[in-house]
Scaffold this active site. Structure first.
Site, PDB file in Angstrom:
ATOM      1  CD  GLU A  34      -1.593  -2.258   1.860  1.00  0.00           C
ATOM      2  OE1 GLU A  34      -2.603  -3.226   1.906  1.00  0.00           O
ATOM      3  OE2 GLU A  34      -0.399  -2.629   2.106  1.00  0.00           O
ATOM      4  CG  PHE A  87      -9.983  -9.553  11.400  1.00  0.00           C
ATOM      5  CD1 PHE A  87      -8.660  -9.934  11.865  1.00  0.00           C
ATOM      6  CD2 PHE A  87     -10.274  -9.583  10.020  1.00  0.00           C
ATOM      7  CE1 PHE A  87      -7.737 -10.327  10.869  1.00  0.00           C
ATOM      8  CE2 PHE A  87      -9.308 -10.077   8.944  1.00  0.00           C
ATOM      9  CZ  PHE A  87      -7.995 -10.348   9.657  1.00  0.00           C
ATOM     10  CD  GLN A  88      -7.452  -7.121   7.610  1.00  0.00           C
ATOM     11  OE1 GLN A  88      -8.269  -7.014   6.890  1.00  0.00           O
ATOM     12  NE2 GLN A  88      -6.105  -7.861   7.302  1.00  0.00           N
ATOM     13  CE  LYS A 113     -17.190  -6.628   3.512  1.00  0.00           C
ATOM     14  NZ  LYS A 113     -16.510  -7.837   4.046  1.00  0.00           N
ATOM     15  CG  MET A 136      22.474  12.573   4.013  1.00  0.00           C
ATOM     16  SD  MET A 136      23.880  13.307   3.169  1.00  0.00           S
ATOM     17  CE  MET A 136      22.904  13.981   1.739  1.00  0.00           C
TER      18      MET A 136
END
Length: 593
Positions: free
Chosen positions: A63, A125-126, A175, A490
């Site tokens: 993602e 969940f999630q 959802k 760096m």
């Protein structure tokens, strides 16, 4: 007697699921491409997405890649980029890209799925409160729990992301809101009380700025990323030529003013050119155009440009006088303000302006004495500056160059010549490693006819190289140049300069010595890319030329460069810009100014 014919009845709004409403909204908003990865909480939308052919979906491998690809898409075109993710970890994986877009004023809309509304707050969940998590790093976060709210929210989200100071907006949709249905009603107007960005500046402020510019003997135009976002490059060029003032372009504004122009001094800041750094420092007037006086530009703020009056032009009122107090604060769109400033200056300068002759003599002496250069390597490995310089020279200014973060980012800013805006993409404010590959991918989707290079480091590349799979499978033929110094370059440079050479955990062992973990050529080949390793200077140009001829798949070139190369010039953190350091090997005559 005739009677007026009654107006035909308006047809009833079509009933759509919330997911269908998201899709319809995207179509009405002109979206052609989106980047995302499905999951449980956004399955309803993905089910709608597969049943249409108006919007192209690019399936990423992480993602964060979707977020940076949306950034690259937006930064190369000025259009709003769109990233999709599911709830929980899918959404939180977008956070880095959202923060990056917020820091660099990139117009982006992130659409995330959320658990059922009745489960929110139960640690389902999630589940993650992504609208709360992203509140400090978005222009606005929406939580949608009803399908009838989708059209309004989508319209508002795109409006907020693309107007005023651009930035990311999150739309989190439960959802059940995606699954349930409601009439699709597209709002006739946007109603956002309290959100009215000021674009037109006050006339008195414009006159005050013009009069300061007319009277200044050592003026300078300090051009920032806001100039690019407002599409004001042509106007800034006209102002510069009208006033005769020198110009510096920040890391986020490279290309906003042509490098080839005689009035351009280069990039200011920690790794800016000596003329640009000292030009700001010694000026008597700084006109800041969409810049925010970042610490990397100012050095020690209390000692920055002590003799300069400040005209600060920015569309975000929060930036005005945030770091350096403005003598003339101007809130407005850079393009509109500069147009007004040109008119005011032209009217009032007919009687004459202050002489800049001595100023240009000083600046030209600095340019002659301290041109950008680099020291040849002594370890038999490639010079990274030479590699990047050749990429730019052989590819040309019409290409797009996306850089990761670190030494290679600074060398790409220094040694590639930029002639147009939106040609150099990088993570300026957040400094996000892993930006280059997915951002280049997004830019190539947006601008398929342009050559797109990702100039990456061996550290950055390992954070998002999985998006090569995305590029291969979706026919997105980007070119990736890995500036492989086998270290976190760096950080290593700072350890060299400020920590007595104690290289604590910066050796990545990717290209020097017997170890090569991973082997970038084998890795690139496994992802379907043409992959080349370059170890000799005479191989540099042929490898770049082969990459430029290859447009049927991505290309990965592993350039094995010296770990001892350092980015010069350099203003050490926290000191005055008067003490810019330049490598003595570059100019034996150097003395601290």
């Amino acid at each position: 007697m005739t009677h007026p014919r009654p107006a035909p009845p308006k047809s009833a709004p079509k009933v759509l699921t919330g997911s269908g409403a998201i899709l319809k909204s995207l179509e009405l908003l002109g979206v052609k491409d989106v980047f995302g990865l499905p999951g449980g909480a956004i399955i309803p939308f993905y089910d709608e997405l597969m049943q249409q052919d108006t919007i192209r979906h690019i399936l990423v491998r992480h993602e964060q890649g979707a977020g940076h690809a949306a950034e690259g898409y937006a930064s190369s075109t000025g259009k709003v980029g769109v990233a999709l993710a599911t709830s929980g970890p899918g959404a939180t994986n977008l956070v880095t890209a959202i923060a990056d877009a917020f820091m660099d004023s990139v117009p982006m809309v992130a659409i995330t799925g959320q658990v059922f509304s009745h489960l929110m707050g139960t640690d389902a969940f999630q589940e993650a409160d992504i609208s709360g998590i992203t509140m400090p790093i978005t222009k606005h976060s929406f939580l949608v729990t009803r399908p009838e709210d989708v059209p309004r929210v989508m319209q508002e989200a795109f409006h907020i992301a693309s107007t005023g100071r651009p930035g990311p907006v999150l739309v989190d949709v439960t959802k059940d809101a995606q699954q349930n249905s409601a009439p699709f009603v597209w709002p006739e107007r946007i109603e956002l009380p309290g959100y009215r960005p000021v674009t037109k500046a006050h006339g008195k402020q414009i006159v005050a700025a013009a009069e300061l510019l007319i009277a200044a003997e050592r003026p300078i135009l300090y051009v920032g990323g806001g100039t690019v976002r407002s599409r004001a490059s042509e106007e800034v060029l006209r102002l510069a030529e009208l006033s005769g003032a020198p110009v510096v372009t920040t890391l986020m504004a490279r290309g906003a003013f042509p490098d080839s122009h005689k009035q351009h001094l280069g990039m200011p800041g920690m790794h800016g050119t000596v003329p640009a750094v000292l030009g700001l420092q010694e000026s008597d007037l700084i006109i800041s155009l969409g810049a925010r006086f970042d610490d990397r530009v100012t050095g020690k703020v209390s000692e920055f440009a002590p003799a300069a009056k400040i005209v600060h032009i920015d569309i975000d009122p929060a930036e005005i006088s945030k770091i350096r107090t403005a003598d003339v604060p101007i809130v407005g769109d850079v393009r509109a303000v500069v147009n007004d400033l040109i008119e005011a200056y032209a009217e009032r300068s007919e009687a004459g302006t202050a002489s800049q002759e001595a100023w240009w003599q000083r600046l030209d002496e600095l340019r002659e004495r301290f041109p950008l250069g680099y020291t040849p390597t002594s370890d038999g490995l490639l010079s990274p500056e030479h590699v990047i310089e050749r990429i730019g020279a052989l590819t040309g200014p019409e290409a797009i160059y996306a850089a990761g973060v670190g030494q290679h980012q600074m060398w790409a800013a220094q040694f590639i010549k930029y002639e147009r805006p939106n040609s150099f993409l990088n993570s300026g404010g957040a400094g996000t490693m892993g930006y280059a590959v997915p951002a280049a991918m997004g830019a190539k989707v947006a601008e398929p006819e342009r050559t797109v290079w990702a100039i990456d480091g061996d550290g950055c590349f390992q954070m998002t190289n999985q998006e090569l799979a995305t590029a291969t499978l979706n026919n997105i033929p980007i070119k990736v140049a890995i500036i492989n110094n086998s270290s976190l370059g760096m950080v290593r440079q700072w350890q060299n300069l400020f920590y007595d050479g104690r290289y604590s955990f910066t050796d990545l062992e990717t290209g020097h010595g017997q170890k090569m973990v991973p082997d970038f050529v084998k890795l690139g080949e496994s992802y379907g890319a043409l992959s080349i390793r370059v170890t000799k200077e005479e191989e540099v140009d042929p490898a770049i030329e082969l990459a430029l001829k290859t447009n049927d798949r991505p290309v990965v070139i592993d350039f094995i460069v010296s770990a001892d190369s350092m980015v010069w010039p350099m203003v050490p953190q926290g000191v005055s810009n008067s003490f810019v350091q330049y490598a003595k090997d570059h100019s034996p005559e150097w003395e601290e100014e």
